[in-house]
Design an enzyme around this catalytic site. Structure first.
Site, short mmCIF file in Angstrom:
data_model
loop_
_atom_site.label_atom_id
_atom_site.label_comp_id
_atom_site.label_asym_id
_atom_site.label_seq_id
_atom_site.Cartn_x
_atom_site.Cartn_y
_atom_site.Cartn_z
N CYS A 111 33.58 39.77 51.66
CA CYS A 111 33.62 40.54 52.91
C CYS A 111 34.96 40.40 53.64
O CYS A 111 35.65 39.40 53.49
CB CYS A 111 32.54 40.03 53.84
SG CYS A 111 30.94 39.90 53.08
N ARG A 160 39.53 42.45 48.08
CA ARG A 160 38.66 41.27 48.04
C ARG A 160 37.32 41.57 47.37
O ARG A 160 36.58 40.65 47.04
CB ARG A 160 38.43 40.75 49.46
CG ARG A 160 39.71 40.27 50.12
CD ARG A 160 39.49 40.00 51.58
NE ARG A 160 38.53 38.94 51.79
CZ ARG A 160 38.85 37.66 51.91
NH1 ARG A 160 40.10 37.30 51.86
NH2 ARG A 160 37.93 36.75 52.11
N TRP A 201 30.27 42.54 51.05
CA TRP A 201 29.93 42.22 49.66
C TRP A 201 28.54 41.61 49.73
O TRP A 201 28.35 40.54 50.31
CB TRP A 201 30.94 41.23 49.09
CG TRP A 201 30.83 40.98 47.63
CD1 TRP A 201 31.34 41.74 46.62
CD2 TRP A 201 30.18 39.86 47.00
NE1 TRP A 201 31.06 41.16 45.40
CE2 TRP A 201 30.35 40.01 45.61
CE3 TRP A 201 29.49 38.74 47.47
CZ2 TRP A 201 29.84 39.10 44.68
CZ3 TRP A 201 28.98 37.84 46.55
CH2 TRP A 201 29.16 38.03 45.18
N ASN A 205 31.19 37.34 57.84
CA ASN A 205 31.42 36.91 56.45
C ASN A 205 30.73 35.56 56.30
O ASN A 205 30.84 34.72 57.19
CB ASN A 205 32.91 36.68 56.17
CG ASN A 205 33.72 37.95 56.28
OD1 ASN A 205 33.17 39.03 56.41
ND2 ASN A 205 35.03 37.80 56.22
N GLY A 206 30.09 35.34 55.16
CA GLY A 206 29.45 34.04 54.94
C GLY A 206 27.95 34.19 54.82
O GLY A 206 27.43 35.29 54.63
N GLU A 221 40.63 32.38 28.96
CA GLU A 221 41.16 33.25 30.02
C GLU A 221 41.28 34.69 29.50
O GLU A 221 40.98 35.64 30.22
CB GLU A 221 42.52 32.69 30.48
CG GLU A 221 43.22 33.50 31.54
CD GLU A 221 42.50 33.60 32.87
OE1 GLU A 221 41.50 32.90 33.10
OE2 GLU A 221 42.93 34.43 33.70
N LYS A 258 39.39 37.85 31.20
CA LYS A 258 40.08 39.07 31.67
C LYS A 258 39.40 40.31 31.11
O LYS A 258 39.15 41.27 31.81
CB LYS A 258 41.54 39.10 31.24
CG LYS A 258 42.54 38.21 31.91
CD LYS A 258 42.75 38.46 33.37
CE LYS A 258 41.73 37.69 34.14
NZ LYS A 258 42.03 36.65 34.97
N GLU A 287 35.98 40.85 32.75
CA GLU A 287 36.08 41.19 34.18
C GLU A 287 36.42 42.66 34.40
O GLU A 287 35.82 43.31 35.24
CB GLU A 287 37.20 40.36 34.85
CG GLU A 287 36.81 38.97 35.22
CD GLU A 287 38.00 38.22 35.85
OE1 GLU A 287 37.79 37.61 36.90
OE2 GLU A 287 39.11 38.24 35.29
N HIS A 314 30.23 26.75 13.45
CA HIS A 314 29.02 26.17 14.04
C HIS A 314 28.22 27.21 14.82
O HIS A 314 27.46 26.85 15.71
CB HIS A 314 29.40 24.98 14.92
CG HIS A 314 30.07 23.88 14.17
ND1 HIS A 314 29.40 23.12 13.23
CD2 HIS A 314 31.35 23.46 14.16
CE1 HIS A 314 30.26 22.25 12.70
NE2 HIS A 314 31.45 22.44 13.24
N LYS A 341 37.48 38.95 45.04
CA LYS A 341 38.73 38.22 44.83
C LYS A 341 38.60 36.77 45.27
O LYS A 341 39.03 35.86 44.58
CB LYS A 341 39.83 38.91 45.63
CG LYS A 341 41.18 38.26 45.54
CD LYS A 341 41.80 38.58 44.20
CE LYS A 341 43.05 37.77 43.94
NZ LYS A 341 43.30 37.66 42.49
C1 G6P Z 1 37.02 34.74 41.84
C2 G6P Z 1 38.21 35.56 41.36
C3 G6P Z 1 38.88 34.85 40.18
C4 G6P Z 1 39.28 33.44 40.57
C5 G6P Z 1 38.07 32.65 41.11
C6 G6P Z 1 38.51 31.34 41.75
O1 G6P Z 1 36.02 34.74 40.87
O2 G6P Z 1 37.80 36.84 40.97
O3 G6P Z 1 40.04 35.56 39.80
O4 G6P Z 1 39.81 32.78 39.46
O5 G6P Z 1 37.41 33.40 42.13
O6 G6P Z 1 39.27 31.64 42.90
P1 G6P Z 1 40.36 30.71 43.50
O7 G6P Z 1 40.89 31.48 44.69
O8 G6P Z 1 39.68 29.44 43.91
O9 G6P Z 1 41.41 30.48 42.46
#
Ligand code: G6P
Length: 610
Positions: free
Chosen positions: A2, A27, A74, A99-100, A482, A486, A489, A505, A605
């Site tokens: 949010c 975000r 959100w 927010n929260g 990673e 990606k 995501e 395995h 984000k």
């Molecule tokens: C969210 C973002 C990711 C990020 C993760 C941790 O899931 O989409 O890209 O890696 O949060 O966020 P931070 O700000 O703690 O690195």
């Protein structure tokens, strides 16, 4: 997650509120809304979906106002729908954005129902609007009403409150979710993130936990939760609104991928001199603390967790210190045993991730030697609450999927590993070689980006796939993770990463002629082992795609398979360099699939709720 914007001014503020929401779109959100004090009273507009839909609504109704609050939501409590979008109002007199998560919302709801308040949403936020209304109705001033209400809230919040009887005034408050006050000339602002306000101010006051802020046309004041006025430092933002513009790039993610050579150079700037890491870059007491460190515990989420995993390989190899890495949401609910002289390292782009922050707070009572934050946002809670910090200096990252933030985290972590190495008897030649590799890193990242045209062609073969396997060994295993993250995501293709030795395995059962298998093959001591694993895939007819160091790529693939060659680079920086083609691959696949690259569905984000 949010986003909040609030403005008290003498002029129409709708344009700036909508701009602020657009700046916060990155975000992640699913609905948006705005409340203003207009000639007709308290006017509210809300829309499910994008801010552009809210903007259209605003244009249809030609709403204008000089004081207002706005929000991107959100969903946590209640589905994404107009009725659950903020602002929440109470009897057309109070409007609140939040927010929260308010944990005691159910009991507050019962209490308010008994007092005759009706609820129109499933959100936890609506209780705040009614509580403020009830306090005001009992005779309290708006500021006192908010102070009374926030003392009753359990959970995390950043809120902005507007009252019909108080034109030219907005009250904000924070606990567990970030909020800043922006200072203007004859007008003042509030927001959950400075990006929302950059075109109108560069002067900010960062609220601290429990703070309540009052902005009016004339002034901006901060109070603690007991209502005692506080003096907080005014900080100047170093970047302008341009730094968060997309420019010529089609997506922020693409821009951020291409910014990486410069971002990495910024991470290293002023930290290396004459083949050495400058002492004190982790803070004045760090030299002594790093010397004393006998073990390291990393805690992080998402991509930051993957960066921490690479750091484990680096630190154990260079400093010979045991390292553990844990996902913050798991760590915080465990009962961890902390060996003597263990350094806690949190890694976070935003510095506001709820689980990472909670883990840090919990860890403080467990007897760690010190807490070090590796973070991209200097004013974040994580940095403020940690004894030591190293900023990654990636600059604003807007794409939800982390790229330059991840790569700069790795760069900062390699600095940490080499520094720990130096304090713990790393051989001088290896140390110097490590620093030389770091000096070469910006160029190595730039070289890797040159693979872009080939990767774009490769992506065409992926767009119709439903699954993919990523393989790596040693330090490249977290890079494979990673790469898989990606792809998931932003292209919504199911992807998994395995340490290549683990194939037999289980995951080998998935391999057939439809399964793309991506292997990451740098020039390191595990290359021959990886080649055997590649043979295992080949024997089952898997579609092999190998990213390999040019100096050792001969014969690694067969003619019908795909080989992408990277310029030779040092073994230590290889995980950073091999990240780049995997980012490009997921980017191009997502573009071909037509997904929302910068704001993938259901993701945020900065995850400021648990
Ligand atoms: C969210 C973002 C990711 C990020 C993760 C941790 O899931 O989409 O890209 O890696 O949060 O966020 P931070 O700000 O703690 O690195």
């Amino acid at each position: 997650m949010c986003g909040i914007v609030g403005i008290a001014a003498r002029r129409d503020v709708v344009g700036n509120l909508i701009y602020g929401l657009k700046a916060l779109e990155y975000r992640g959100y699913d609905s948006a809304g705005i409340a203003l004090i207009t000639d007709q009273g308290l006017t509210r507009l809300r829309a499910k979906g994008k801010v552009a839909e809210l903007e259209q609504l605003q244009q249809q109704h030609s709403v204008q106002g000089h004081t207002g609050i706005a929000h991107t939501r959100w969903a946590t409590h209640g589905v994404p729908a107009e009725r659950n979008a903020h602002p929440m109002t109470s009897r057309d007199e109070i409007a609140v954005v939040h927010n929260g998560i308010i944990e005691n919302h159910a009991e507050l709801r019962d209490e308010l129902r008994a007092k005759g308040y009706d609820f129109t949403s499933e959100t936890d936020t609506e209780v705040i609007a009614h509580l403020v209304h009830a306090e005001k109705a009992a005779g309290k001033d708006l500021l006192d009403a908010v102070l009374t209400v926030v003392r009753r809230l359990h959970g995390a919040y950043a809120i902005a409150v507007l009252s019909l009887q108080d034109p030219g005034r907005v009250i904000g408050a924070r606990k567990g979710s970030p909020m800043v006050m922006g200072l203007g000339d004859g007008e003042h602002y509030i927001a959950s993130d400075i990006h929302a306000l950059l075109p109108i101010t560069r002067r900010f006051v960062y609220l601290e936990e429990g703070d309540v802020a009052e902005i009016t046309i004339e002034r901006a004041r901060v109070f603690d939760i007991h209502g005692v006025e506080q003096q907080r430092k005014v900080k100047e933002a170093h970047f302008s609104a341009d730094a968060v513009e997309r420019g010529e790039y089609r997506h922020y993610m693409l821009k951020e991928i291409h910014e990486q050579p410069v971002a990495v150079a910024d991470t290293l700037e002023g930290r290396l001199l004459d083949g050495q890491i400058l002492t004190g870059i982790f803070g004045p007491q760090a030299v002594q603390l790093l010397k004393q460190t006998e073990a390291v515990q990393f805690v992080a989420c998402g991509s930051s967790y993957h960066a921490s995993m690479v750091a484990k390989y680096w630190i154990e190899a260079l400093a010979r210190i045991p390292v553990s890495v844990e996902i913050a949401s798991e760590y915080r609910y465990r009962d961890p045993v902390v060996p003597k002289n263990t350094l806690l390292v949190t890694v976070s782009q935003s510095g506001e991730t709820a689980d990472t922050l909670a883990a840090l707070r919990m860890a403080k009572s467990l007897g760690y030697l010190a807490e070090l934050a590796i973070c991209n946002v200097p004013e974040s809670s994580l940095v403020r609450e940690s004894a030591l910090c190293l900023m990654t200096r990636a600059g604003p990252e807007i794409g939800v999927a982390s790229t330059k933030a991840f790569v700069t985290q790795l760069t900062a972590l390699l600095l940490l590993a080499l520094e720990l190495g130096r304090q713990h008897g790393l051989d001088a030649t290896r140390y110097r070689d490590g620093v030389t590799q770091l000096e070469h890193l910006p160029q190595a990242v730039a070289d890797a980006l040159k693979l872009d045209p080939e990767i774009r062609v490769l992506a065409e073969r992926f767009a119709s796939k439903h699954h993919a396997l990523f393989l790596g060994r040693g330090r490249q295993f977290p890079i494979a993770m990673e790469g898989a993250l990606k792809l998931k995501e932003i292209s919504y293709i199911h992807a998994e990463a395995y340490p290549a030795g683990e194939l037999k395995h289980g995951p080998l059962a998935l391999v057939d002629e439809d399964m793309p298998v991506i292997a990451v093959a740098p020039n390191d001591h595990l290359l021959e082992k990886l080649k055997s694993n590649i043979e295992e895939v080949r024997a089952r007819g898997g579609q092999l795609i190998v990213f390999a160091d040019k100096s050792v790529s001969r014969g690694i693939t067969h003619p019908q398979e795909t080989l992408l060659e990277l310029e030779p680079c040092g073994e230590l920086i290889a995980p950073i360099v091999f990240t780049i083609p995997l980012q490009l691959l997921s980017y191009h696949v997502a573009v071909l699939k037509g997904t929302d690259v910068d704001q993938p569905r259901n993701l945020a984000k900065s995850v400021t709720v648990e």
